[in-house]
Design a protein around this motif. Structure first.
Motif, PDB file in Angstrom:
ATOM      1  N   PRO A 184      26.810  19.943  28.919  1.00 32.24           N
ATOM      2  CA  PRO A 184      26.047  21.186  28.865  1.00 32.24           C
ATOM      3  C   PRO A 184      26.561  22.238  29.846  1.00 32.24           C
ATOM      4  CG  PRO A 184      24.665  19.340  29.607  1.00 32.24           C
ATOM      5  CD  PRO A 184      26.001  18.796  29.279  1.00 32.24           C
ATOM      6  N   GLN A 185      27.089  21.809  30.983  1.00 34.13           N
ATOM      7  CA  GLN A 185      27.603  22.758  31.958  1.00 34.13           C
ATOM      8  C   GLN A 185      28.817  22.147  32.640  1.00 34.13           C
ATOM      9  OE1 GLN A 185      24.724  23.934  34.808  1.00 34.13           O
ATOM     10  NE2 GLN A 185      26.020  25.463  35.743  1.00 34.13           N
ATOM     11  N   LEU A 186      29.830  22.979  32.836  1.00 38.38           N
ATOM     12  CA  LEU A 186      31.028  22.512  33.514  1.00 38.38           C
ATOM     13  C   LEU A 186      30.753  22.375  35.008  1.00 38.38           C
ATOM     14  CD1 LEU A 186      33.761  24.789  31.883  1.00 38.38           C
ATOM     15  CD2 LEU A 186      33.419  22.366  31.491  1.00 38.38           C
ATOM     16  N   GLU A 215      34.309  25.677  36.207  1.00 41.49           N
ATOM     17  CA  GLU A 215      33.725  26.954  35.781  1.00 41.49           C
ATOM     18  C   GLU A 215      34.446  28.118  36.457  1.00 41.49           C
ATOM     19  OE1 GLU A 215      31.865  29.367  33.512  1.00 41.49           O
ATOM     20  OE2 GLU A 215      31.340  27.260  33.364  1.00 41.49           O
ATOM     21  N   GLN A 216      34.751  27.964  37.730  1.00 42.26           N
ATOM     22  CA  GLN A 216      35.477  29.004  38.464  1.00 42.26           C
ATOM     23  C   GLN A 216      36.878  29.202  37.890  1.00 42.26           C
ATOM     24  OE1 GLN A 216      34.313  31.113  40.704  1.00 42.26           O
ATOM     25  NE2 GLN A 216      36.301  32.111  40.734  1.00 42.26           N
ATOM     26  N   LEU A 217      37.547  28.107  37.548  1.00 44.96           N
ATOM     27  CA  LEU A 217      38.881  28.209  36.951  1.00 44.96           C
ATOM     28  C   LEU A 217      38.830  28.900  35.587  1.00 44.96           C
ATOM     29  CD1 LEU A 217      40.372  24.717  37.860  1.00 44.96           C
ATOM     30  CD2 LEU A 217      41.012  26.929  38.833  1.00 44.96           C
ATOM     31  N   MET A 218      37.826  28.574  34.791  1.00 48.19           N
ATOM     32  CA  MET A 218      37.661  29.228  33.488  1.00 48.19           C
ATOM     33  C   MET A 218      37.412  30.720  33.655  1.00 48.19           C
ATOM     34  SD  MET A 218      38.198  27.044  31.156  1.00 48.19           S
ATOM     35  CE  MET A 218      37.575  27.944  29.752  1.00 48.19           C
ATOM     36  N   LYS A 219      36.613  31.073  34.635  1.00 47.32           N
ATOM     37  CA  LYS A 219      36.332  32.475  34.921  1.00 47.32           C
ATOM     38  C   LYS A 219      37.629  33.213  35.273  1.00 47.32           C
ATOM     39  CE  LYS A 219      32.579  34.627  37.507  1.00 47.32           C
ATOM     40  NZ  LYS A 219      31.624  34.404  38.592  1.00 47.32           N
ATOM     41  N   GLN A 268      39.538  36.272  33.258  1.00 45.65           N
ATOM     42  CA  GLN A 268      39.885  37.527  33.939  1.00 45.65           C
ATOM     43  C   GLN A 268      41.370  37.841  33.773  1.00 45.65           C
ATOM     44  OE1 GLN A 268      37.743  39.696  35.416  1.00 45.65           O
ATOM     45  NE2 GLN A 268      39.515  41.022  35.506  1.00 45.65           N
ATOM     46  N   ARG A 269      42.210  36.844  33.938  1.00 44.33           N
ATOM     47  CA  ARG A 269      43.652  37.056  33.778  1.00 44.33           C
ATOM     48  C   ARG A 269      43.989  37.462  32.342  1.00 44.33           C
ATOM     49  NH1 ARG A 269      46.984  32.593  37.271  1.00 44.33           N
ATOM     50  NH2 ARG A 269      45.971  33.041  39.268  1.00 44.33           N
ATOM     51  N   ASP A 270      43.282  36.856  31.396  1.00 45.66           N
ATOM     52  CA  ASP A 270      43.496  37.202  29.990  1.00 45.66           C
ATOM     53  C   ASP A 270      43.140  38.666  29.737  1.00 45.66           C
ATOM     54  OD1 ASP A 270      44.269  36.456  27.337  1.00 45.66           O
ATOM     55  OD2 ASP A 270      42.141  36.509  26.799  1.00 45.66           O
ATOM     56  N   ARG A 271      42.002  39.107  30.284  1.00 46.98           N
ATOM     57  CA  ARG A 271      41.598  40.516  30.127  1.00 46.98           C
ATOM     58  C   ARG A 271      42.595  41.440  30.802  1.00 46.98           C
ATOM     59  NH1 ARG A 271      36.215  38.435  30.750  1.00 46.98           N
ATOM     60  NH2 ARG A 271      36.363  38.703  33.002  1.00 46.98           N
ATOM     61  N   ASP A 272      43.073  41.062  31.983  1.00 48.34           N
ATOM     62  CA  ASP A 272      44.010  41.902  32.724  1.00 48.34           C
ATOM     63  C   ASP A 272      45.358  42.026  32.013  1.00 48.34           C
ATOM     64  OD1 ASP A 272      42.058  42.213  34.612  1.00 48.34           O
ATOM     65  OD2 ASP A 272      42.952  40.816  36.063  1.00 48.34           O
ATOM     66  N   SER A 273      45.752  41.008  31.277  1.00 49.29           N
ATOM     67  CA  SER A 273      47.062  41.048  30.613  1.00 49.29           C
ATOM     68  C   SER A 273      47.048  41.920  29.371  1.00 49.29           C
ATOM     69  CB  SER A 273      47.511  39.635  30.256  1.00 49.29           C
ATOM     70  OG  SER A 273      46.707  39.099  29.240  1.00 49.29           O
ATOM     71  N   HIS A 274      45.873  42.262  28.860  1.00 45.24           N
ATOM     72  CA  HIS A 274      45.793  43.130  27.681  1.00 45.24           C
ATOM     73  C   HIS A 274      45.489  44.481  28.123  1.00 45.24           C
ATOM     74  CE1 HIS A 274      45.049  39.197  25.695  1.00 45.24           C
ATOM     75  NE2 HIS A 274      45.894  39.724  24.842  1.00 45.24           N
TER      76      HIS A 274
END
Length: 57
Positions: free
Chosen positions: A36-38, A43-47, A51-57
Motif C-alpha cells: 500500500p505504501q513504499l 518513496e524519496q527516490l521515486m520522487k 522530478q528528473r523526468d519533468r526537468d528533462s522535458h
C-alpha cells in the motif's frame, strides 16, 4: 518445449483455456498485490526520479 506440442496430447477448447487463464490471472493479482505504501527511502527516490523526468522535458 517440443513436448508441449506432441501429436498425442489432448487439446482443450478455447473456453476452457480462457477459464484457466482467468483463474491464473486472478491468483497472480491476489498474490502480487503491491504494498500500500513504499518505504520512505524508496518513496524519496521515486520522487527524485519524477522530478528528473519533468526537468528533462
Amino acid at each position: 518445449m517440443a513436448g508441449l506440442f506432441a501429436n498425442d496430447s489432448e487439446q482443450i477448447d478455447r473456453r476452457t483455456s480462457r477459464s484457466i487463464c482467468d483463474a491464473v490471472g486472478e491468483r497472480l493479482q491476489q498474490s502480487l498485490r503491491p504494498e500500500p505504501q513504499l518505504p520512505t527511502h524508496l518513496e524519496q527516490l521515486m520522487k527524485e526520479l519524477r522530478q528528473r523526468d519533468r526537468d528533462s522535458h
